[in-house]
Design an enzyme around this catalytic site. Structure first.
Site, PDB file in Angstrom:
ATOM      1  N   ALA A 252     -96.073 -50.176 -10.488  1.00  0.00           N
ATOM      2  CA  ALA A 252     -97.493 -50.602 -10.456  1.00  0.00           C
ATOM      3  C   ALA A 252     -97.700 -51.726 -11.461  1.00  0.00           C
ATOM      4  CB  ALA A 252     -98.397 -49.418 -10.787  1.00  0.00           C
ATOM      5  N   GLY A 253     -97.144 -51.538 -12.648  1.00  0.00           N
ATOM      6  CA  GLY A 253     -97.287 -52.553 -13.700  1.00  0.00           C
ATOM      7  C   GLY A 253     -96.585 -53.850 -13.315  1.00  0.00           C
ATOM      8  N   ASP A 254     -95.446 -53.753 -12.657  1.00  0.00           N
ATOM      9  CA  ASP A 254     -94.716 -54.968 -12.257  1.00  0.00           C
ATOM     10  C   ASP A 254     -95.520 -55.759 -11.228  1.00  0.00           C
ATOM     11  OD1 ASP A 254     -92.629 -54.313 -13.925  1.00  0.00           O
ATOM     12  OD2 ASP A 254     -91.487 -53.264 -12.377  1.00  0.00           O
TER      13      ASP A 254
HETATM   14  P1  ATP Z   1     -95.170 -48.568 -14.041  1.00  0.00           P
HETATM   15  O1  ATP Z   1     -94.429 -48.279 -15.312  1.00  0.00           O
HETATM   16  O2  ATP Z   1     -95.273 -47.386 -13.099  1.00  0.00           O
HETATM   17  O3  ATP Z   1     -94.714 -49.821 -13.368  1.00  0.00           O
HETATM   18  P2  ATP Z   1     -97.300 -49.208 -15.801  1.00  0.00           P
HETATM   19  O4  ATP Z   1     -97.373 -47.969 -16.640  1.00  0.00           O
HETATM   20  O5  ATP Z   1     -96.656 -50.402 -16.377  1.00  0.00           O
HETATM   21  O6  ATP Z   1     -96.684 -48.867 -14.389  1.00  0.00           O
HETATM   22  P3  ATP Z   1    -100.058 -48.790 -15.129  1.00  0.00           P
HETATM   23  O7  ATP Z   1    -100.990 -49.022 -16.250  1.00  0.00           O
HETATM   24  O8  ATP Z   1     -99.731 -47.372 -14.771  1.00  0.00           O
HETATM   25  O9  ATP Z   1     -98.761 -49.660 -15.379  1.00  0.00           O
HETATM   26  O10 ATP Z   1    -100.624 -49.482 -13.805  1.00  0.00           O
HETATM   27  C1  ATP Z   1    -100.823 -50.873 -13.703  1.00  0.00           C
HETATM   28  C2  ATP Z   1    -102.039 -51.147 -12.857  1.00  0.00           C
HETATM   29  O11 ATP Z   1    -101.832 -50.625 -11.540  1.00  0.00           O
HETATM   30  C3  ATP Z   1    -103.313 -50.457 -13.344  1.00  0.00           C
HETATM   31  O12 ATP Z   1    -103.950 -51.217 -14.362  1.00  0.00           O
HETATM   32  C4  ATP Z   1    -104.125 -50.415 -12.055  1.00  0.00           C
HETATM   33  O13 ATP Z   1    -104.695 -51.688 -11.818  1.00  0.00           O
HETATM   34  C5  ATP Z   1    -103.049 -50.147 -10.998  1.00  0.00           C
HETATM   35  N1  ATP Z   1    -102.894 -48.708 -10.749  1.00  0.00           N
HETATM   36  C6  ATP Z   1    -101.991 -47.872 -11.313  1.00  0.00           C
HETATM   37  N2  ATP Z   1    -102.147 -46.607 -10.853  1.00  0.00           N
HETATM   38  C7  ATP Z   1    -103.160 -46.656  -9.971  1.00  0.00           C
HETATM   39  C8  ATP Z   1    -103.812 -45.687  -9.141  1.00  0.00           C
HETATM   40  N3  ATP Z   1    -103.434 -44.397  -9.143  1.00  0.00           N
HETATM   41  N4  ATP Z   1    -104.835 -46.098  -8.352  1.00  0.00           N
HETATM   42  C9  ATP Z   1    -105.217 -47.395  -8.321  1.00  0.00           C
HETATM   43  N5  ATP Z   1    -104.651 -48.361  -9.074  1.00  0.00           N
HETATM   44  C10 ATP Z   1    -103.635 -48.006  -9.890  1.00  0.00           C
END
Ligand code: ATP
Length: 305
Positions: A252-254
Site C-alpha cells: 500500500a505504501g509503495d
Molecule cells: P505497506 O508496508 O503495507 O506497503 P505502509 O505501512 O507503508 O504499507 P500504510 O500507511 O499502511 O503504508 O498505507 C499507505 C496508504 O495506503 C495509506 O495512507 C492509505 O492512503 C492507503 N491505505 C492503506 N490501507 C488502507 C485501507 N485499509 N483502506 C484504504 N486505504 C488504505
C-alpha cells in the site's frame, strides 16, 4: 510543459512464496504446497506503481548476474520503465525473499539482499547525469544508508527534489533528513524517527512537526486504513482513507509513493498529489500481491480530474 523523468532508486527482489500447513520446527522438513515467484522489493514496487500511473520512470537498482535479475529487468521493461541504469553485479546474487505462509495466513520472511546491499555511491556517480533541476528522485531504505545520503546530496546539488520513503523502519543519522523535499513515513517509521508513539492524528501531528524540524520540507505520515497526514511546516491537512474492503495491504505504501511522485511531477499541489496517492493505494489494498496490486492510471482517472 516538459517534465523530467522520475528517478526511482532502490531495491529489486524476487519473492519466493511457499504455502505450508505449518511452519517447520528447528530441524524439521515440511512438504509444502503451492509455490509462487513474485517480483518485489520496495524500489521496484514503487517504480512499477509510478509507471502504471503514467510516469516516465528511470529505475536505478543493482541485480545479480542470474535468472532472477534478468527476469526482473524484463518485467521492468514490459512496464515501460527505462532500464538503462539497472546495474549488474558480477559478484553478488539478485535480492531474494524466502517467504512461507501457513494455514492461518501468518508468514515468515527471510531476505537475502544480495546485490541490493552492494549499490554504493560509486555506482551512482556514473548515473548522476539523470538528476535534473526540479526533477524528482524517489528513495527507500532497502539499499545502504550511505548510498541514500549520497544520492540525496547529489540530487539536491543539481536542484532536484528528493522524496524518501523511510521504509523499512531503521535508525537513521539526522544528516539524512536535512534538505529532503519530502519524507513519507508510515506510523511505525514516524514513531521511530520522531520518538513519538504515533497512534492517532494528534500523535501523528507531533511526530510530523519533529520530523519537519530535522530539515525536511514536507512530511506525509501514511496512516493505513485511517488515511494520511500532510504537513508543510505551516498547516496540517488530514486526508481520510477511501472506504474500501481491503484484502491485502502489502505494498500500500509503495503504491502511495509511486502515485504521489507522479502527481507531483505533473505539477499538482502537495495536497492534490496526496489525494491522488490515497486513491491509488486504496485500489491496491483491494487486490492481492505487491506489484500485481498496483493500479493503472485509467482506473482512477475519472476520480481525480
Ligand atoms: P505497506 O508496508 O503495507 O506497503 P505502509 O505501512 O507503508 O504499507 P500504510 O500507511 O499502511 O503504508 O498505507 C499507505 C496508504 O495506503 C495509506 O495512507 C492509505 O492512503 C492507503 N491505505 C492503506 N490501507 C488502507 C485501507 N485499509 N483502506 C484504504 N486505504 C488504505
Amino acid at each position: 510543459m516538459s517534465r523530467s523523468k522520475i528517478v526511482v532508486i532502490g531495491s529489486s527482489n524476487t519473492d519466493m512464496v511457499v504455502r505450508t500447513s505449518h511452519f517447520p520446527e528447528k530441524g524439521e522438513t515440511v512438504l509444502g504446497g503451492e509455490f509462487m515467484m513474485n517480483p518485489g522489493g520496495k524500489g521496484a514496487n514503487q517504480a512499477v506503481a509510478a509507471a502504471r500511473m503514467g510516469g516516465e520512470v528511470v529505475f536505478v537498482c543493482k541485480i545479480g548476474k542470474d535468472v532472477f535479475g534478468s527476469q526482473s529487468a524484463e518485467l521492468f521493461e514490459k512496464e515501460g520503465i527505462d532500464v538503462s541504469y539497472v546495474l549488474v553485479d558480477e559478484e553478488n546474487h539478485s535480492g531474494v525473499a524466502l517467504i512461507t505462509v501457513d494455514a492461518n495466513a501468518e508468514n515468515t520472511i527471510v531476505v537475502a539482499s544480495g546485490a541490493n546491499a552492494h549499490l554504493f555511491p560509486k555506482d551512482i556517480s556514473s548515473v548522476e547525469s539523470i538528476f535534473s533541476p526540479e526533477g524528482f528522485v524517489l528513495l527507500q531504505l532497502e539499499i545502504p544508508v550511505e548510498t541514500v545520503r549520497y544520492i540525496a546530496a547529489a540530487a539536491k546539488s543539481k536542484g532536484g527534489k528528493v522524496i524518501l520513503n523511510p521504509a523499512p523502519a531503521c535508525e537513521l543519522p539526522d544528516e539524512v533528513f536535512s534538505g529532503l523535499y519530502m519524507l513519507t513515513p508510515n506510523e511505525k517509521e514516524a514513531s521511530m524517527i520522531s520518538g513519538v508513539n504515533v497512534q492517532d492524528l494528534d500523535s501523528a501531528k507531533k511526530a510530523a512537526e519533529i520530523i519537519y524540524k530535522k530539515g525536511v520540507e514536507h512530511v506525509i505520515v501514511t496512516m493505513g486504513a485511517k488515511g494520511a497526514l500532510v504537513f508543510d511546516g505551516l498547516e496540517y491537512v488530514f486526508i481520510e482513507a477511501q472506504k474500501v474492503v481491503a484484502v491485502d495491504t502489502t505494498a500500500a505504501g509503495d503504491v502511495f509513493n509511486g502515485a504521489l511522485v507522479v502527481a507531483l511531477n505533473e505539477g499538482k499541489s502537495i495536497i492534490e498529489a496526496a489525494e491522488f496517492a490515497n486513491k491509488a493505494s486504496a485500489i491496491a489494498v483491494t487486490r492481492l500481491g505487491a506489484q500485481a496490486s498496483a493500479p493503472y492510471r485509467g482506473e482512477i482517472m475519472e476520480e481525480v480530474s
